[in-house]
Design an enzyme around this catalytic site. Structure first.
Site, PDB file in Angstrom:
ATOM      1  N   HIS A   1      -1.563  42.325 -23.622  1.00 39.87           N
ATOM      2  CA  HIS A   1      -2.505  42.240 -25.006  1.00 39.87           C
ATOM      3  C   HIS A   1      -3.418  43.312 -24.987  1.00 39.87           C
ATOM      4  O   HIS A   1      -3.994  43.634 -26.146  1.00 39.87           O
ATOM      5  CB  HIS A   1      -3.905  41.082 -23.978  1.00 39.87           C
ATOM      6  CG  HIS A   1      -3.153  39.847 -23.558  1.00 39.87           C
ATOM      7  ND1 HIS A   1      -4.196  38.877 -22.816  1.00 39.87           N
ATOM      8  CD2 HIS A   1      -1.875  39.697 -23.945  1.00 39.87           C
ATOM      9  CE1 HIS A   1      -3.810  37.838 -22.709  1.00 39.87           C
ATOM     10  NE2 HIS A   1      -2.734  37.757 -23.153  1.00 39.87           N
ATOM     11  N   GLY A   2      -1.923  44.437 -25.519  1.00 43.29           N
ATOM     12  CA  GLY A   2      -2.818  45.926 -26.167  1.00 43.29           C
ATOM     13  C   GLY A   2      -3.891  46.784 -25.860  1.00 43.29           C
ATOM     14  O   GLY A   2      -4.132  46.470 -23.961  1.00 43.29           O
TER      15      GLY A   2
END
Ligand SMILES: *[C@@H]1O[C@H](CO)[C@@H](O)[C@H](O)[C@H]1NC(C)=O
Length: 398
Positions: free
Chosen positions: A243-244
């Site tokens: 998710h970064g």
């Protein structure tokens, strides 16, 4: 007979003690000398704790050594408060394996926990959290334990983690909490993209944390930065799947320390849900985010390459909806390029009562399937320099 056996079996231990205590560069305590068996089946928890206790009691800098092989180990806490040794190194050539039954450590919070250790190096090795059973349970909506973080480092200063590999954690792979001066270098983290809550590295209430040359692929944030974090540097890393790199979520409590002075530099994101994200709840909060520099980032097919979301609410239902949130200011995006997997490549959704201030876009080039991407602004003030595509959408500078 039993006593005799015990004495006999102590002889090699004593011999190694003696040899290691005269070895150059401090004392070394081999976990096998404390009864650890590298077969992946014998419970080695006690042996590791006893080796740690010996290293901790040493008057010199000391090393706990884990030779090659697989070591089954349950939840273990390594305490530093009463150590005589001023620096303990955990040198791992083998693999530490969590129990395959997730219930054994699933309620303990942390699988391997280091608490109040000032002067700690963890070098090499693999941690295998064996999380798949728990993910399966969670993905089927059954009643499951929350799971354990594989490696928790708490209230410790001057810590180095070098060349460690962590795979398939039940919950987060690593947490750095309440620490100062922590360097995580050359770390590899991997779990499948659909494994729930397997964040890579979570940093909270900590200052002076550097993550470099690390490769992180997970089912949640590659790196997440919680309240009370400052002077962080993340450089030369790869993130994906996952998710970064997220600052947040923040603002779930009214009284919450802020996040400041964060640099994320030369990171490549591949197929992630987000690139660089700041996420805060739509709730009144004393918290803040200020002084963030995102520099030289490559986005490869990233859904939200640049995003500030001040209405963060992952569950969907019962979301707070205040016009206030954490205050966000002085966030710079410099030399960010690559591809977005959705049309909105730059998305600033800031709070009405506390608009984002001083956002700067400099040389940002993001495309969407070889078309123009777009940017979206709500309550966001800032400026742009150089070539910025998609064109920025700020209303006012501040
Ligand atoms: C910001 O953090 C970096 C470490 O990433 C540190 O070297 C620098 O001194 C910090 N700046 C301030 C103003 O504290």
């Amino acid at each position: 007979m039993a006593t005799q056996m015990r004495i006999l079996s102590l002889i090699p231990v004593l011999f190694i003690f003696f040899r290691s205590s005269v070895a150059k560069g401090g004392a070394t305590y081999n976990v096998q000398s404390f009864g650890a068996r590298p077969n992946g089946r014998s419970d080695c928890t006690r042996a590791f704790l006893n080796a740690w206790a010996a290293a901790c009691a040493s008057s010199q800098p000391s090393t706990v050594y884990v030779p090659q092989g697989r070591y089954l180990i349950g939840a273990a806490a390594f305490w530093g408060q009463t150590c005589r040794s001023r620096h303990i190194t955990l040198q791992i050539d083998g693999t530490l394996v969590a129990p395959s039954d997730y219930n054994v450590i699933g309620h303990t919070g942390n699988w391997l926990k280091f608490e109040s250790v000032n002067g700690l190096s963890i070098i090499g090795g693999t941690l295998d959290g064996q999380g798949s059973g728990l993910w399966n349970c969670k993905n089927h909506g059954r009643n499951c334990p929350i799971g354990a973080t594989s490696l928790g480092i708490y209230n410790s200063n001057n810590v180095m983690v070098y060349g460690l590999r962590s795979v398939n954690s039940q919950l987060f792979h690593m947490i750095v909490y309440g620490c100062r001066n922590v360097n995580l270098i050359g770390v590899t983290i991997s779990a499948p993209g659909n494994s729930p809550n397997t964040d890579g590295i979570h940093i909270q209430s900590s200052s002076g944390v550097t993550i470099m040359k690390s490769n992180i692929g997970t089912g949640d944030d590659c790196i997440s930065i919680g309240p009370g974090s400052s002077n962080l540097r993340i450089q030369d890393c790869k993130c994906g799947p996952g998710h970064g790199i997220s600052i947040g979520s923040l603002g779930s409590n009214f009284n919450e320390p802020g996040v400041q002075n964060v640099t994320v530099k030369s990171v490549t994101f591949v197929g992630t849900q987000n690139g660089v994200r700041i996420k805060t709840w739509a709730k009144p909060s004393n918290g803040f985010v200020r002084g963030v520099l995102y520099q030289h980032l490559t986005m490869n097919d990233v859904q939200n390459p640049i995003i500030i979301d001040q209405k963060y609410c992952p569950s969907g239902g019962g979301c707070p909806n205040s016009a206030a949130s954490v205050k966000i200011s002085d966030v710079t995006y410099q030399d960010i390029h690559g591809t977005s997997a959705t049309q909105v490549a730059v998305n600033f959704e800031c709070s009405k009562m506390n608009p984002c201030k001083g956002i700067s876009l400099q040389d940002v080039q993001l495309s969407f399937r070889n078309q123009a991407a777009v940017s979206s602004c709500v309550n966001a003030g800032g400026s742009s320099f150089g070539l910025v595509e998609p064109t920025s959408c700020f209303r006012g500078r501040n």
